[in-house]
Design an enzyme around this catalytic site. Structure first.
Site: not given
Length: 369
Positions: A57, A89, A175
């Site tokens: 904010e 805020c 892999w």
């Protein structure tokens, strides 16, 4: 019941998109975005960029090109109304002269819950809550879980062949995924608080468990489950423990001489209760939650992944699927535990499941919540 307009939804979705930009940077705080609008024109927008920094904010107010007086604020979570690392805020919004706040839901954090909205209403602002509540909950699911259950969000991650194998019958797994998938996995490492493996992975692969990105958003704590402290003092994990946080959870009766050697290398050791099948996973998650870890990426082998799955401790799944067929009754699968007894009892990952083409294969992501 509040009636929201199509315009309300557009701007709140914009705020949610902004919130995600803070992913991996502001934990253990929530991901929050904010858009300030008047007469169909965006005056300013922002998101919470870093822990201890200005909230969304305040960022949005600072970026307003005109006075925000009389504007509507679209924010993805209840504005805070208390002093923490930053001022409230709510005070900033009231002082700015905005007249309306639209938010999806209340902040579950006790110091905030309901108090921010109440402060705004006392000051005469119109506060509308409930729009896109489910979407906002998904964005902040890890934070909400930490607040409510005091445990981190658990992500199980593995790479598998098309026929569901994570290694061949000889144990070879390098892999299965390609470089694109591995780079994607490293980006996830760069956004979590902890990466968790079992001692089997440490002894077999001698992994480093770091993020190989030039600028990771976070440096994850490396967590090893090692009942009898068999982690080698010359392993990569121990040799780099003074540079990258390395925690080892072990049984209470683990050898003291091994504990001393690992602590001397810079590792932090934690004794937890044991069960018939190994260390208590709930106790480990409780310990990580006490240290305000929001999310943990489990990268262990099939036994460890299967243990989390069997105990219902997994919140999310990241699965890299390679276009290969490995076969073999002796080849390892990803969830090498008991599994469910009946198909009807299997947890469903839909409708949250997504499947994305990635490199030569696919990336599947789903939530169990």
């Amino acid at each position: 019941m509040t009636r929201f307009t199509a315009e309300d939804e557009v701007y709140l979705r914009r705020a949610l998109a902004l919130a995600v930009r803070g992913q991996g940077r502001v934990e253990p705080n929530p991901l929050v975005g904010c858009v300030i609008v008047r007469s169909g024109h965006v005056l300013g927008e922002g998101y919470h960029r870093r822990f201890g920094g200005p909230h969304a904010e305040v960022e949005a107010l600072r970026r307003c090109r005109q006075t925000p007086r009389g504007a509507t604020v679209y924010v993805t979570l209840e504005p805070c109304g208390h002093y923490g690392k930053t001022p409230p805020c709510t005070d900033a919004l009231i002082a700015a002269g905005v007249t309306r706040v639209v938010a999806p839901r209340e902040d579950p954090n006790p110091p905030v819950a309901g108090k921010g909205f109440a402060a705004l209403r006392r000051a005469g602002l119109r506060v509308d809550v409930g729009l896109l509540a489910d979407e906002a909950a998904k964005v902040n699911a890890p934070f909400f879980k930490l607040v409510r259950e005091h445990r981190p969000w658990v992500i199980l991650k593995w790479a598998q062949s098309l026929d569901g194998k994570i290694a061949t019958r000889t144990g070879d797994s390098k892999w299965i995924s390609d470089e694109t998938c591995r780079a994607h996995a490293h980006r996830t490492r760069g956004r979590v608080d902890a990466i968790l493996v079992g001692i089997g992975t440490v002894l077999r692969d001698d992994p480093l468990l770091t993020c190989r990105l030039a600028r990771p958003r976070r440096v994850a704590t490396r967590v090893v489950l090692d009942s009898n402290l068999r982690t080698p003092p010359r392993s990569q994990l121990v040799r780099t423990a003074r540079k990258v946080p390395t925690w080892i959870f072990h049984a209470r009766k683990a050898p003291a001489r091994r504990a001393h050697a690992l602590e001397k290398g810079g590792c932090r050791l934690y004794a937890v209760p044991s069960t018939r099948r190994g260390l208590s996973l709930p106790a480990i998650l409780d310990a990580l939650g006490e240290h305000q870890m929001t999310n943990v990426l489990v990268e262990g082998g099939g036994r460890l992944l299967g243990s989390f799955f069997d105990k219902g401790l997994a919140d999310e799944f990241h699965i890299y699927i390679a276009p290969q067929l490995i076969g073999g009754a002796g080849a390892a699968g990803p969830l090498h535990g008991e599994g469910v007894r009946k198909v009807a009892a299997a947890p469903s990952l839909s409708p949250a499941l997504s499947l994305t083409r990635l490199g030569n294969g696919y990336f599947a992501r789903g939530s169990a919540r």
